[in-house]
Design a protein around this motif. Structure first.
Motif, mmCIF file in Angstrom:
data_model
loop_
_atom_site.group_PDB
_atom_site.id
_atom_site.type_symbol
_atom_site.label_atom_id
_atom_site.label_comp_id
_atom_site.label_asym_id
_atom_site.label_seq_id
_atom_site.Cartn_x
_atom_site.Cartn_y
_atom_site.Cartn_z
ATOM 1 N N ASP A 79 0.177 -10.581 -11.785
ATOM 2 C CA ASP A 79 -1.022 -11.423 -11.790
ATOM 3 C C ASP A 79 -1.351 -11.981 -10.413
ATOM 4 O O ASP A 79 -2.506 -12.306 -10.137
ATOM 5 N N MET A 80 -0.369 -12.090 -9.542
ATOM 6 C CA MET A 80 -0.597 -12.639 -8.209
ATOM 7 C C MET A 80 -1.141 -11.592 -7.232
ATOM 8 O O MET A 80 -1.608 -11.940 -6.160
ATOM 9 N N LYS A 81 -1.109 -10.322 -7.607
ATOM 10 C CA LYS A 81 -1.591 -9.262 -6.728
ATOM 11 C C LYS A 81 -3.111 -9.183 -6.774
ATOM 12 O O LYS A 81 -3.741 -9.515 -7.770
ATOM 13 N N SER A 82 -3.683 -8.681 -5.693
ATOM 14 C CA SER A 82 -5.124 -8.426 -5.669
ATOM 15 C C SER A 82 -5.419 -7.201 -6.534
ATOM 16 O O SER A 82 -4.522 -6.416 -6.850
ATOM 17 N N GLN A 84 -6.934 -4.601 -5.595
ATOM 18 C CA GLN A 84 -6.646 -3.429 -4.780
ATOM 19 C C GLN A 84 -5.154 -3.087 -4.806
ATOM 20 O O GLN A 84 -4.780 -1.917 -4.860
ATOM 21 N N GLU A 85 -4.316 -4.104 -4.751
ATOM 22 C CA GLU A 85 -2.873 -3.873 -4.823
ATOM 23 C C GLU A 85 -2.486 -3.315 -6.186
ATOM 24 O O GLU A 85 -1.649 -2.405 -6.281
ATOM 25 N N LYS A 86 -3.100 -3.844 -7.236
ATOM 26 C CA LYS A 86 -2.814 -3.349 -8.583
ATOM 27 C C LYS A 86 -3.227 -1.887 -8.714
ATOM 28 O O LYS A 86 -2.481 -1.064 -9.240
ATOM 29 N N ARG A 87 -4.428 -1.581 -8.229
ATOM 30 C CA ARG A 87 -4.863 -0.186 -8.262
ATOM 31 C C ARG A 87 -3.908 0.669 -7.438
ATOM 32 O O ARG A 87 -3.540 1.771 -7.831
ATOM 33 N N GLY A 88 -3.493 0.173 -6.272
ATOM 34 C CA GLY A 88 -2.555 0.914 -5.427
ATOM 35 C C GLY A 88 -1.247 1.221 -6.143
ATOM 36 O O GLY A 88 -0.711 2.327 -6.030
ATOM 37 N N ASP A 89 -0.726 0.256 -6.889
ATOM 38 C CA ASP A 89 0.496 0.478 -7.663
ATOM 39 C C ASP A 89 0.287 1.582 -8.702
ATOM 40 O O ASP A 89 1.132 2.465 -8.872
ATOM 41 N N ILE A 90 -0.847 1.514 -9.397
ATOM 42 C CA ILE A 90 -1.145 2.500 -10.449
ATOM 43 C C ILE A 90 -1.348 3.877 -9.837
ATOM 44 O O ILE A 90 -0.814 4.875 -10.329
ATOM 45 N N GLY A 140 -8.550 -7.512 -0.174
ATOM 46 C CA GLY A 140 -7.149 -7.688 -0.533
ATOM 47 C C GLY A 140 -6.282 -6.690 0.191
ATOM 48 O O GLY A 140 -6.730 -5.645 0.630
ATOM 49 N N ASN A 141 -5.048 -7.037 0.288
ATOM 50 C CA ASN A 141 -4.068 -6.170 0.902
ATOM 51 C C ASN A 141 -3.854 -4.970 -0.011
ATOM 52 O O ASN A 141 -3.671 -5.119 -1.195
ATOM 53 N N ARG A 142 -3.863 -3.783 0.538
ATOM 54 C CA ARG A 142 -3.716 -2.572 -0.260
ATOM 55 C C ARG A 142 -2.274 -2.075 -0.283
ATOM 56 O O ARG A 142 -2.020 -0.956 -0.686
ATOM 57 N N SER A 143 -1.345 -2.900 0.145
ATOM 58 C CA SER A 143 0.046 -2.452 0.159
ATOM 59 C C SER A 143 0.539 -2.237 -1.271
ATOM 60 O O SER A 143 0.069 -2.860 -2.197
ATOM 61 N N VAL A 144 1.476 -1.337 -1.382
ATOM 62 C CA VAL A 144 2.023 -1.008 -2.688
ATOM 63 C C VAL A 144 3.485 -1.413 -2.706
ATOM 64 O O VAL A 144 4.245 -1.061 -1.804
ATOM 65 N N THR A 145 3.866 -2.155 -3.711
ATOM 66 C CA THR A 145 5.250 -2.549 -3.874
ATOM 67 C C THR A 145 5.946 -1.462 -4.669
ATOM 68 O O THR A 145 5.584 -1.208 -5.813
#
Length: 188
Positions: A79-82, A84-90, A140-145
């Protein structure tokens, strides 16, 4: 709704999206995927693939491993991710799965495994195309965890991970984007 009708609804949505991405003036967009819960459920072919696998003895053990996508997540951290980050993870998870399926499809496969993996690859590719083209508002940051991944030759486990990605992270992102549905409808 009968399984055949559900499958046709998901295929229709995908065909409309594909046509819209190539033909100017068409109205189907990736946001339509977000706004239509039923079409999203219909597009999920995991249960169909599991049923086909159950009918095909020996199809669960793949000739080589597939790297499982990262599906584990802590909801509060998610929930804390942007967006863009969520999309990046997916997208990263879908690409990992897609690459793994493509590599296994190059191996000698049983008569049962070949069509199963072809359908799985097509399904993953469809989701990847849609998620990649979602229009997200804000910066948002597009980094992927990345989370640790593990290889598996068990097709049941591969399908379970794919299903968990669709019913977890992808559904959470879709729920977050539903506010754009009214806006998208008003633009038609």
């Amino acid at each position: 709704m009968p399984p055949a009708a559900r499958q046709h609804g998901g295929l229709l949505l995908l065909l409309l999206y594909t046509a819209a991405s190539r033909v100017p003036g068409m109205q189907a967009r990736p946001i339509d995927f977000v706004c239509d819960d039923q079409a999203r459920r219909d597009m999920n072919t995991v249960q169909e693939l599991e049923a086909s696998m159950g009918e095909c003895h020996g199809s669960a053990l793949l000739p080589s491993p597939i790297t499982l996508p990262c599906v584990k997540t802590h909801k509060a951290s998610w929930d804390m991710k942007s967006k863009q980050e969520k999309r990046g993870d997916i997208v990263a998870a879908l690409r990992t799965l897609s690459q793994g399926v493509k590599e296994v499809r190059l191996s000698p496969l049983s008569e049962c495994q070949a069509p199963l993996l072809e359908k799985l690859e097509r399904s993953v590719t469809n989701y990847l195309h849609i998620v990649t083209h979602l229009e997200l508002t804000g910066e948002g940051n597009r980094s992927v965890t990345a989370c640790p991944s593990q290889p598996s030759q068990n097709l049941s486990l591969v399908l379970w991970n794919f299903s968990r990605l669709l019913t977890g992270k992808l559904e959470w992102l879709a729920a977050e984007l539903t506010s754009q549905c009214k806006q998208a409808t008003s633009q038609l």
